[in-house]
Design an enzyme around this catalytic site. Structure first.
Site, PDB file in Angstrom:
ATOM      1  N   GLN A  15      76.831 -25.289  34.667  1.00 37.98           N
ATOM      2  CA  GLN A  15      77.326 -25.320  33.289  1.00 37.98           C
ATOM      3  C   GLN A  15      76.838 -26.558  32.534  1.00 37.98           C
ATOM      4  O   GLN A  15      76.626 -26.516  31.307  1.00 37.98           O
ATOM      5  CB  GLN A  15      78.861 -25.283  33.301  1.00 37.98           C
ATOM      6  N   SER A  35      59.712 -48.743   3.289  1.00 39.32           N
ATOM      7  CA  SER A  35      60.924 -48.119   2.748  1.00 39.32           C
ATOM      8  C   SER A  35      61.090 -48.431   1.264  1.00 39.32           C
ATOM      9  O   SER A  35      61.534 -47.593   0.483  1.00 39.32           O
ATOM     10  CB  SER A  35      62.153 -48.619   3.508  1.00 39.32           C
ATOM     11  N   GLU A  57      52.331 -49.764   1.890  1.00 41.07           N
ATOM     12  CA  GLU A  57      51.611 -51.043   1.959  1.00 41.07           C
ATOM     13  C   GLU A  57      52.370 -51.938   2.939  1.00 41.07           C
ATOM     14  O   GLU A  57      53.518 -51.641   3.279  1.00 41.07           O
ATOM     15  CB  GLU A  57      51.568 -51.701   0.577  1.00 41.07           C
ATOM     16  N   GLU A 110      57.504 -40.691   6.130  1.00 46.11           N
ATOM     17  CA  GLU A 110      57.983 -39.987   4.920  1.00 46.11           C
ATOM     18  C   GLU A 110      59.448 -40.308   4.618  1.00 46.11           C
ATOM     19  O   GLU A 110      60.211 -39.479   4.140  1.00 46.11           O
ATOM     20  CB  GLU A 110      57.696 -38.493   5.000  1.00 46.11           C
ATOM     21  N   ILE A 141      48.060 -45.062   7.086  1.00 48.67           N
ATOM     22  CA  ILE A 141      47.624 -43.895   6.308  1.00 48.67           C
ATOM     23  C   ILE A 141      47.213 -42.760   7.247  1.00 48.67           C
ATOM     24  O   ILE A 141      46.116 -42.773   7.822  1.00 48.67           O
ATOM     25  CB  ILE A 141      46.481 -44.275   5.331  1.00 48.67           C
ATOM     26  N   GLY A 198      64.587 -34.064  34.757  1.00 45.92           N
ATOM     27  CA  GLY A 198      64.731 -35.155  35.726  1.00 45.92           C
ATOM     28  C   GLY A 198      63.456 -35.967  35.821  1.00 45.92           C
ATOM     29  O   GLY A 198      62.791 -36.225  34.806  1.00 45.92           O
TER      30      GLY A 198
END
Ligand code: CAA
Length: 379
Positions: free
Chosen positions: A279, A132, A127, A363, A157, A339
């Protein structure tokens, strides 16, 4: 410890990988651009049994385990993260609580057609002031005879604009905090269920979400899930499963970014050699692959605990936390390896970069996962 997949799990993984390569990867960029819900592709995924992968066959599902479910969501999300979350919400957030708490009548009407993939479900917990802090529910359900009259607002939702039914959380007793929350299942076509326009978002643009207003929405008491006051535990237990799906989605997104970066590094040349021979690039690819494997192992551990019926709140939170953050690091490195081309809308990398971001938010944010993990550690 057995970490090899069974023949059945491998078969599902291969089937989903082929399906994603054929039906999802070639179209995902267009769906994202057009903000188009890929209804036909979702229908085809449902025809493969992906509506209720871990739902028992007697209730319309594929009757497989949660390890298979996680593998399937990873493969689907590798092709299209939006389709991945569409399926994840239907499987984990909608079907799962109906399997666990639905009465025989509710299962017949609200589970079977959804697990068979004939209909699509959504999950109404969030809501405007309860993201959280999920306990801060303000949607109120007042009992009047055989019905509850529901008023309030849900937002963000996922599947909301296209779903046929919702598992929804309401306050039936504001004085009782988390013990005053009650869950229901309700058809989205019911009078008083008012969907607003689809949200505009940074990523997963082919996964529609919206705000929903309830204006004197009447829900029959027979559509209550569990008892009055059970809602918060139903929501939290459901999210323990949902987070496995989002972890798998994050791995799928990360894998797409990694595989495209690996392939690009073999053909793009700088200083007279393919960049894969530098590397700097090799180390990035090594880190990306390692993080994705670690994320998958955490996710499959949580899924296998769910299969064994063991409480897995902490392990699901660890999987979701690590996989979502790893996917973002991987997508960031994949963009860097490309890049300027990574920053361009011509390739898919920028979409993976945008899609990965939500996995750290929905979630339960990364911060919420750390709360769940640390409270389990400190119990
Ligand atoms: N399983 C069973 N019970 C649980 C549980 C679990 N996983 N987690 C908590 N509970 C129980 C507790 O044991 C406690 O019970 P008692 O009162 O009997 O002791 C009760 O629930 C309250 O628990 P807490 O005190 O821990 O509750 P809290 O208010 O502190 O909240 C929280 C805990 C973990 C922060 C929770 O609010 C939370 O998970 N927040 C995030 C919400 C979230 O993930 N939202 C996602 C929305 S859905 C979505 O995003 C879908 C999408 O778009 C794809």
């Amino acid at each position: 410890m057995q970490i090899d997949l069974t023949d059945e799990q491998r078969l599902l993984q291969d089937t989903c990988r082929d399906f994603a390569a054929r039906e999802l990867t070639p179209n995902a960029k267009r769906w994202d651009r057009e903000h188009k819900f890929p209804q036909e592709a979702v229908k085809k995924a449902f025809e493969l049994g992906l509506g209720g992968v871990a739902v028992p066959e007697e209730f319309g599902g594929a009757g497989m385990d949660n390890v298979s479910y996680a593998l399937a969501i990873e493969e689907i999300s590798r092709g299209c993260a939006s389709v991945g979350v569409t399926l994840s919400v239907n499987n984990s957030l909608y079907c799962d609580p109906l399997v666990k708490y639905g009465t025989a009548e509710q299962k017949e009407r609200f589970l079977k057609p959804f697990a068979r993939g004939e209909k699509l479900g959504c999950f109404g917990l969030t809501e405007p002031q309860a993201g959280s802090d999920a306990a801060e529910q303000r949607t109120v359900a007042t009992r009047k005879g055989d019905v509850y009259v529901v008023n309030g607002t849900k937002n963000w939702i996922t599947n909301g604009p296209v779903a046929d039914a919702m598992v929804v959380f309401t306050m039936t007793d504001l004085s009782k905090g988390t013990k005053g929350i009650t869950a229901f299942v309700v058809e989205t076509a019911a009078p008083g269920f008012l969907r607003q326009k689809a949200d505009e978002k940074l990523g997963i643009c082919a996964s529609p979400s919206c705000t929903i207003f309830f204006e004197n929405l009447e829900i029959p008491a027979s559509q209550r899930l569990g008892q009055e006051g059970d809602g918060f535990k139903i929501a939290m237990g459901t999210l323990d499963g949902g987070r496995i799906g989002i972890a798998a989605q994050a791995i799928g997104i990360g894998r797409a970014a990694f595989e495209e970066a690996r392939d690009y590094s073999k053909v793009r040349q700088t200083f007279g050699v393919p960049i894969a021979q530098h590397q700097a690039i090799q180390f990035m690819l090594a880190d990306m692959a390692t993080e994705l494997d670690a994320a998958r192992l955490l996710t499959l551990r949580a899924a296998s605990m769910k299969d064994r019926g063991v409480r897995h709140s902490r392990e699901s939170a660890m999987a979701k936390l690590y996989a979502s953050e790893a996917a973002n690091r991987v997508a960031d490195k994949a963009l860097q390896i490309h890049g300027g081309m990574g920053y361009s809308k011509e390739l898919d990398i920028e979409r993976h970069f945008r899609d990965a971001r939500i996995t750290e938010i929905y979630e339960g944010t990364s911060e919420i996962q750390r709360i769940v993990i640390s409270s389990a550690l400190l119990k």
